[in-house]
Design a protein around this motif. Sequence first.
Motif, mmCIF file in Angstrom:
data_model
loop_
_atom_site.group_PDB
_atom_site.id
_atom_site.type_symbol
_atom_site.label_atom_id
_atom_site.label_comp_id
_atom_site.label_asym_id
_atom_site.label_seq_id
_atom_site.Cartn_x
_atom_site.Cartn_y
_atom_site.Cartn_z
ATOM 1 N N GLY A 31 0.817 -1.199 0.000
ATOM 2 C CA GLY A 31 0.000 0.000 0.000
ATOM 3 C C GLY A 31 0.853 1.251 0.000
ATOM 4 N N ALA A 32 0.308 2.305 0.585
ATOM 5 C CA ALA A 32 0.990 3.602 0.628
ATOM 6 C C ALA A 32 0.978 4.130 2.061
ATOM 7 C CB ALA A 32 0.285 4.596 -0.296
ATOM 8 N N MET A 33 2.039 4.833 2.430
ATOM 9 C CA MET A 33 2.099 5.459 3.743
ATOM 10 C C MET A 33 1.370 6.796 3.688
ATOM 11 S SD MET A 33 3.617 3.340 5.745
ATOM 12 C CE MET A 33 3.813 4.338 7.193
ATOM 13 N N GLN A 34 0.602 7.073 4.743
ATOM 14 C CA GLN A 34 -0.083 8.362 4.875
ATOM 15 C C GLN A 34 0.226 8.941 6.242
ATOM 16 O OE1 GLN A 34 -4.302 8.161 4.241
ATOM 17 N NE2 GLN A 34 -4.100 7.682 2.076
ATOM 18 N N SER A 35 0.394 10.256 6.277
ATOM 19 C CA SER A 35 0.632 10.925 7.556
ATOM 20 C C SER A 35 -0.607 11.717 7.941
ATOM 21 C CB SER A 35 1.841 11.862 7.462
ATOM 22 O OG SER A 35 1.603 12.888 6.517
ATOM 23 N N GLU A 36 -0.823 11.807 9.238
ATOM 24 C CA GLU A 36 -1.927 12.603 9.773
ATOM 25 C C GLU A 36 -1.360 13.534 10.833
ATOM 26 O OE1 GLU A 36 -4.948 9.997 11.255
ATOM 27 O OE2 GLU A 36 -5.386 9.188 9.274
ATOM 28 N N LYS A 37 -1.546 14.823 10.637
ATOM 29 C CA LYS A 37 -1.072 15.802 11.610
ATOM 30 C C LYS A 37 -2.161 16.016 12.660
ATOM 31 C CE LYS A 37 1.842 18.219 8.335
ATOM 32 N NZ LYS A 37 2.171 19.474 7.674
ATOM 33 N N TYR A 38 -1.723 16.161 13.915
ATOM 34 C CA TYR A 38 -2.663 16.432 15.006
ATOM 35 C C TYR A 38 -1.925 17.143 16.130
ATOM 36 C CZ TYR A 38 -0.601 12.459 17.488
ATOM 37 O OH TYR A 38 0.268 11.605 18.124
ATOM 38 N N LYS A 39 -2.676 17.657 17.079
ATOM 39 C CA LYS A 39 -2.096 18.279 18.270
ATOM 40 C C LYS A 39 -2.330 17.343 19.448
ATOM 41 C CE LYS A 39 -2.250 23.116 16.961
ATOM 42 N NZ LYS A 39 -0.824 23.339 16.807
ATOM 43 N N ASP A 40 -1.275 17.114 20.236
ATOM 44 C CA ASP A 40 -1.434 16.262 21.410
ATOM 45 C C ASP A 40 -2.110 17.044 22.530
ATOM 46 O OD1 ASP A 40 0.530 17.840 22.634
ATOM 47 O OD2 ASP A 40 2.108 16.334 22.456
ATOM 48 N N LYS A 41 -2.294 16.410 23.676
ATOM 49 C CA LYS A 41 -3.027 17.044 24.787
ATOM 50 C C LYS A 41 -2.333 18.292 25.322
ATOM 51 C CE LYS A 41 -0.920 14.076 28.217
ATOM 52 N NZ LYS A 41 -1.118 13.160 29.317
ATOM 53 N N ASP A 42 -1.024 18.428 25.048
ATOM 54 C CA ASP A 42 -0.285 19.608 25.490
ATOM 55 C C ASP A 42 -0.201 20.682 24.407
ATOM 56 O OD1 ASP A 42 0.247 18.408 27.988
ATOM 57 O OD2 ASP A 42 1.961 17.333 27.124
ATOM 58 N N GLY A 43 -0.863 20.452 23.271
ATOM 59 C CA GLY A 43 -0.865 21.429 22.191
ATOM 60 C C GLY A 43 0.317 21.340 21.245
ATOM 61 N N ASN A 44 1.132 20.290 21.388
ATOM 62 C CA ASN A 44 2.285 20.112 20.500
ATOM 63 C C ASN A 44 1.851 19.474 19.183
ATOM 64 O OD1 ASN A 44 4.207 20.988 22.488
ATOM 65 N ND2 ASN A 44 3.917 19.010 23.496
ATOM 66 N N ASP A 45 2.449 19.929 18.082
ATOM 67 C CA ASP A 45 2.166 19.335 16.782
ATOM 68 C C ASP A 45 2.805 17.952 16.701
ATOM 69 O OD1 ASP A 45 0.747 21.531 15.807
ATOM 70 O OD2 ASP A 45 2.558 22.510 15.062
ATOM 71 N N ARG A 46 2.037 16.979 16.224
ATOM 72 C CA ARG A 46 2.508 15.597 16.078
ATOM 73 C C ARG A 46 2.111 15.077 14.708
ATOM 74 N NH1 ARG A 46 6.073 14.893 20.104
ATOM 75 N NH2 ARG A 46 5.170 15.420 22.085
ATOM 76 N N ILE A 47 2.782 14.021 14.291
ATOM 77 C CA ILE A 47 2.444 13.342 13.041
ATOM 78 C C ILE A 47 2.347 11.851 13.338
ATOM 79 C CG2 ILE A 47 3.187 12.748 10.708
ATOM 80 C CD1 ILE A 47 4.663 15.397 10.593
ATOM 81 N N ALA A 48 1.256 11.240 12.905
ATOM 82 C CA ALA A 48 1.071 9.794 13.011
ATOM 83 C C ALA A 48 1.107 9.214 11.601
ATOM 84 C CB ALA A 48 -0.262 9.476 13.680
ATOM 85 N N TRP A 49 1.756 8.075 11.445
ATOM 86 C CA TRP A 49 1.864 7.424 10.142
ATOM 87 C C TRP A 49 1.050 6.145 10.132
ATOM 88 C CZ3 TRP A 49 4.273 9.382 5.932
ATOM 89 C CH2 TRP A 49 5.090 10.489 6.141
#
Length: 120
Positions: free
Chosen positions: A74-92
């Motif tokens: 398949g293909a890798m996809q990233s999802e940007k989100y903010k954690d509970k402390d407001g930090n930017d994160r990326i999940a793959w």
Amino acid sequence: MLNIISIHGRLTADPELRQTPSGVSVCSFTVAVDRSYSKGEDKITDFFNCTAWRGLADTISTYFTKGKEIVVQGAMQSEKYKDKDGNDRIAWKLVANSVDFCGTKTNNASPTIAPPATQQ
């Protein structure tokens, strides 16, 4: 541009099948893939969160269970989100477009009626 990934590993748990509000099947599962290592080195395992849609989701939830070997393409996809402390994160996650059975009959017990599954 190219975004293709193939992994071969074992399911860490039974696949989780659910339906979207519009009735589309979606399946989530995690595959553990051992890295190559030399004698005397510690074994390292990578864990890939995977998602499959529609008929492929149904096939995976029907024929695969915890511990079974699987090849996922398949293909890798990233999802940007903010954690509970407001930090930017990326999940793959790996969005599957096909899967194959692998391993021996004794450790994988794959049914003979199921051809390689491809997302439509």
